[in-house]
Every structure is written in structure tokens, then in C-alpha cells.
Design an enzyme around this catalytic site. Sequence first.
Site, PDB file in Angstrom:
ATOM      1  N   ASP A  74       2.655  20.514  30.266  1.00 48.65           N
ATOM      2  CA  ASP A  74       1.933  20.332  31.353  1.00 48.65           C
ATOM      3  C   ASP A  74       1.439  18.956  31.623  1.00 48.65           C
ATOM      4  O   ASP A  74       1.371  18.079  30.751  1.00 48.65           O
ATOM      5  CB  ASP A  74       0.492  21.231  31.537  1.00 48.65           C
ATOM      6  CG  ASP A  74      -0.030  21.699  32.551  1.00 48.65           C
ATOM      7  OD1 ASP A  74       0.013  21.266  33.756  1.00 48.65           O
ATOM      8  OD2 ASP A  74      -1.030  22.574  32.647  1.00 48.65           O
ATOM      9  N   ASP A 121       0.580  26.979  41.000  1.00 47.37           N
ATOM     10  CA  ASP A 121      -0.732  27.740  40.575  1.00 47.37           C
ATOM     11  C   ASP A 121      -1.094  28.885  41.299  1.00 47.37           C
ATOM     12  O   ASP A 121      -1.833  29.725  41.042  1.00 47.37           O
ATOM     13  CB  ASP A 121      -1.620  26.865  40.165  1.00 47.37           C
ATOM     14  CG  ASP A 121      -1.905  26.004  38.840  1.00 47.37           C
ATOM     15  OD1 ASP A 121      -1.045  26.301  37.997  1.00 47.37           O
ATOM     16  OD2 ASP A 121      -2.609  25.071  38.591  1.00 47.37           O
TER      17      ASP A 121
HETATM   18  C1  DGJ Z   1      -2.358  23.697  35.189  1.00 48.58           C
HETATM   19  C2  DGJ Z   1      -1.598  24.702  35.119  1.00 48.58           C
HETATM   20  O1  DGJ Z   1      -0.411  24.823  36.069  1.00 48.58           O
HETATM   21  C3  DGJ Z   1      -1.800  26.052  34.738  1.00 48.58           C
HETATM   22  O2  DGJ Z   1      -0.781  27.148  34.759  1.00 48.58           O
HETATM   23  C4  DGJ Z   1      -2.596  26.019  33.442  1.00 48.58           C
HETATM   24  O3  DGJ Z   1      -1.591  25.805  32.397  1.00 48.58           O
HETATM   25  C5  DGJ Z   1      -3.761  24.891  33.439  1.00 48.58           C
HETATM   26  N1  DGJ Z   1      -3.131  23.566  33.960  1.00 48.58           N
HETATM   27  C6  DGJ Z   1      -4.213  24.857  32.172  1.00 48.58           C
HETATM   28  O4  DGJ Z   1      -5.231  23.911  32.057  1.00 48.58           O
END
Ligand code: DGJ
Length: 706
Positions: A456, A525
Site C-alpha cells: 500500500d 476503496d
Molecule cells: C488503503 C487501502 O486502499 C485499503 O484497502 C486498506 O488496505 C487501508 N489502506 C489500510 O490502511
Amino acid sequence: MPPHIAHDPDHRLWVLSGPTSSYVLHLDDEDRLRGLHWGRRLTPEQAASLLERPLPRRQFEDPTDGALALDAAGGMRYGHAAVQVRFADGVRDLELNWTAESRTDDTLVLTFADRHYPLTVEAHFKVYADTGVLERHLVLRHTGTEAADGPVTVVRADSATWTVPRLNGYRLSQVHGQWGAETQLSRTELPYGETVLSSRRGTTSHHANPWVMLDDGTATEEHGRVHSCALAWSGSWQLTVQRLPTERVTVSAGFGHAPITWQLPPGAELRTPVSAAAYTEGGFGGASRAWHRYLLDHVLPHPGELRPVLYNSWEATEFDVSVEGQSALAERAAGLGVELFVMDDGWFGSRTHDAAGLGDWTPNAERFPDGLGPLIDRVHELGMRFGLWVEPEMVNPDSDLYRAHPDWVLHHPTRRRTEHRNQLVLNLARPDVAAWMYDRLDELLTKNDIDFLKWDFNRPFTEAGWPDAESDPEALWTEHVHNLYAVIDRLRTAHPHLRIESCSSGGARLDPGILARTDQVWTSDNTDALDRLDIQHGFSQLYPARVMGAWVTDSPNPYTGRSLPLDFRFHVAMAGVLAIGGDLARWSAAELARAAELVAAYKRVRPLVQHGRQYRLSSPGDGELSAVQYLAPDGTEAAVLVTRRARRFGHADPALPLRALAPDARYRDADTGALHHGAVLLSHGLPLRLAPQDNASALFHLVRED
Ligand code: DGJ
């Protein structure tokens, strides 16, 4: 098979050809490299005949303005210059002589040297015989040896300038977006002047994606000529689409953003990322399929692989992770047929919320007193692979890493720091940070039986300073990405079974550069299936379903509050790499049973979805019905995913003609046994028989009989 790159030395022409397309380069008598043709495939003789059509001359114009494939600043060219430098004495004009050519069947390097200053520019081309996609990058080299030669400042070094032929109009396709609403497709008339798409954020960004398509305004989903190009880079970038009043159009694609420059001391070189381009004649669908094939076969690290059905714990638990809670989710996930279980954020250091612990990549001792082993073993016992979330390029100020190395973050000592999401960006351009990152992740992967990382990156660069840099601090913009790529590449070599998902607050790190070293991408997300239809439609323009991570989550959706049927949520997510991200502890027995059936149905069509040819039958913008067809590479099976939002009373569902089937063949519906003639499916479509209520959906699986 004729050579993919043909050279006609008498006319100073190179013809770079794929199966149906050619890009023709011509060196004029002043050694300027023109893009003479980008379109259908031409023989060298046909290409040479284009020289009988000289560029129109006009008062106050350099006729090559907007016609050059290597567009170096200088002379009477006032448009976007793809190569811009500043020599030590302040001179900014380049005068390049052609000095060398080296060529194989599928690669070409043309070398140029400045007439006066110690600088060479190499243009590297590569063609792919199967897809027709053409790659190009540059290498700029300071050929001086003495400190007295002074540095060369590179202001712009676009990987490629693609010269679009004269069309009767110009329409630009691109995607824009934001967090939770990535890859929104728009098609608009190209204005005169320069249209600049870019990221200045140090990463690819949610806001634009480094590709464009151009057509004359008449292309449709399946018909018409489309010129497209993309850039393989995961840092800041800029695509400049230029339409001159003379109706000359170019697309110039490169890394970096103004006013960041690159310093080349004597002996140093700057290698740009690859820009790739494709000319196709089957409309936007044809263009997408060419890109999908290129990315699947030539860019992704494990081309033939099927991505497993994944479960991710983020929406179920957020930071509240424990061995017991994750094991309970894993048991339910395994029961559904999930093949890869991923524990998201919250497992390490003091990371029980988003304000602490980032950078401390050891399991939280209270939550995992015996380390990750017991959970990993349980997941493996359940027959699934184990994946783990990491965000290696970031640090919370409240972390042991930051306390030990406060100087490791991007910062200017004289400026306040933006602590977006309570975190700072590590300066990965520093060799010590890159070494730490590799060692820490290597140790994590060596000590634990981890099959998959979700990598991430949750905030862009700000106050991007490197106060104790030994040379040019602005190098951090480029070196961050180079070191990111190098760390991932080394980890993959050391742990060959490791697979990686690229994530950046959803889909902010999606580009052909990261796809060369990761296996899939977290698309957004926003897991609301209705919103996803648009996001996935934009995603699919360039990128294949094989990399598009798509979760089925809870209803009502935690982000949008919208309720949607389980089948609808599944059918939307099946259009990519199917995953589940809901709180399975709250799913009823009936929901779990239906989910297991839908996972099994996905697995039956997965090879078609992930590796087949994709046809967008009806786009979300077309009306209530969205439909995508996937055809097996050998044409023997097809899958069709259909969703319909609402049907107005008295209106029948539209016919849905399928594409690219064999007209004389018959296709059996693998679920109902119904037999269809190819010709009838092609002309009258598939009888949908969707349920009358809102948000109806279906998966059809057709198998060729003869
Ligand atoms: C952002 C990601 O897009 C989410 O799926 C998740 O992993 C969060 N970060 C966790 O902090």
C-alpha cells in the site's frame, strides 16, 4: 514473416511494424527525426512514397513543428518540446546530429549527438510481432569527462513523442478520478493548444492515469481507428497532447513534472521509462484488447497464471485484528472457496489505529504473542494461501522507526510537514532507506510463510526535501521509484513464490510500470457495486481483468450506505479478480451458501475472464444495462456478465448481441442446457430473462458444441 523493423537507407526511413500496423520514422536532411506515419501496416516502398508529400510550408512556421518523433527544443519550433536541457553556459537550444543506428528484428536504437555540447540522446524502440504495441524510451548521456564540462540540466525528457496522422477531427479519451472514484472515462474534443494530464504527487495518482486514446470523433466501441499510448511509470508524470493550429497532433509522454529537473554530471546518463503506443482499427474495444494482450503477455511477471479468489479483512475488521478474529474469518472464507486469505492493516508494531506504528514491521506482541506463525499455519491448514498488508514507504512519527531515524523522511528543515493520515513518506531515494526496506521485508518473508503482499501507499509526497543529499536532492522524485522497483524486483527474485498486489488508497498506483512487477491491483476503496461499474469500465480501457482486484462487501455498503443484492455484488466483482471483503461473521447461512455457489461459478469462467478477450457489450453510460463478454483465446467458450439497474414498466430488456463468436457454431448454456446458434447470438443477442426487480444480474457461460 518479414522483419518487424525494416530500414531503407537511401530514404533514411525505418518502418516498425506489428501484425497490422506500422510506425514510420524518417530522418530529414537536418537529421531531425520525423514521425512520418502511424497507422495501418506499410511496406518500406509504400512508406517511402510518403516522402513525395512534403510538409506544407507557411510563413513564420517551421514545417516540422508538431511533426517530430524526437522533438528537441530549438529553432523555430514553439510547441511542446519533449527534450529540453540547459547547458552549463545557459544555452537551452539543442542541435542534434544523427550518429549511429543499431537494429535487430524487433529493436532499433538511433543515436544523436549535440553538435557542440557533450550530450548524446538515444531513442530506443521495440516492436512486438504479436500485438502491434510499440515501445520507446530515451537515454540521455553526458559524454564529457572533465568537471570543466559542467553539468547538463535536463528539464524534460519525454520517453516518446507519438505523431498522430492528420484526421478529420480529434477526440481525446482519458480517465480522471479521485479517492473512491478512480478511472472515470471521459471522451471530449481535443482543444487547440496543449492538454496536459499529469501527476505531481510522486505516485501515479487517483486523479489521472498515464494513457490517452485519440480518434477522429467517429470511433465506436467496435469500429474505427484509435491511436493510443501509455507511460510505464509509477511516480510523477506528464502526458502532453498538443493540437497545433496547423492540425498537427502529437502525444508526448514522460516522467517528472515541472519545475523538477535532473542534473547530469559528466559521465552520467538519464534513462527514461518506457512509453508504449498502439494503433488499432477495431474501435475502443479493439484498442483495449491490444493493450490487454500486451500487458498480459509482455508486461506482467507471470503471464499465464490465474489469480486466486481472495479474501481481505479490511472492511470487516479495519485495525481490530487478532489471531482469533482473523482465524474465524479465514474459516468462513475457506468454506466459500476462497484461495488466498489476506490480513490487512493493524497487525504490527503499535498499529491499533492510523496514528502509530507504521514503519515497525514486527507483529504486535499483544495481538500476536507467538508471532504470525499460528495464524499463517491455520490459513494454510484451511487450504488457502496467506497474504499480508504492508506499507513500506511510509512511517508514523509515533513509531520506533521514526524515533531512530527522524532524518529518513522527505522534509525541508525550514518548512512545516504535512502529516496526511498521520504519516510521512520515507525518502526511499536514500540508499540506507532502500537497504533497510529490503532487509526488513526479506526478513519478514523469510521468517514467515507469506505468499502474497498487499503493498500500500497511502499519501502523496509533500515538502519533498532531502536536506543531507550528497548530490542533487531533486533526484529523490525519480530515485524513489527506481528504488521501489529495485526492492520489489529483489524480493521477487529471493522469494519466487511471492505475489504482490499494488495498492495506493485504492487505485492510485496503477500503471504499466508497477504492473511489470506486481500481479494485481487494488482498484478502489469504493466497493459499492454500482459505483464500481463506472470505475471498472474506465479501468478496462487499458488494463485487463486479470489485474483488477474486485471485492464483494457487505450490504448496505459501509462507504455509500447503498443496499444491493448479493448476486449483483458478485456479478460486478466477477468482472475482474473476484475477492470477498465483507464481514463474513455477519453473513447469514443463506448468504454464505449462495456466496459459495457464486465463487464456484466464477472459478468455472475464470480462465475466460482473466485471460480471454474482453468485449464491452453495453457500458454503464449507455443506459441501465451493463454487460461484458469474455471469449476464450481459442474461441471455444464465452462468459457474459450482465447487470441491470432498473427497468421501466412496459420496457423490455434490450437485446444483447454477442461478439466474435463463430456464426456456424452452436453454443450450449452450461447452466440451463439451452442451445444457441452463433449467428443468432451475433445478430439477435442473448435472451437475458433477468428478474424484473431493480439491480438484477446474471452470469452466462456458453460452451461451443462443435
Ligand atoms: C488503503 C487501502 O486502499 C485499503 O484497502 C486498506 O488496505 C487501508 N489502506 C489500510 O490502511
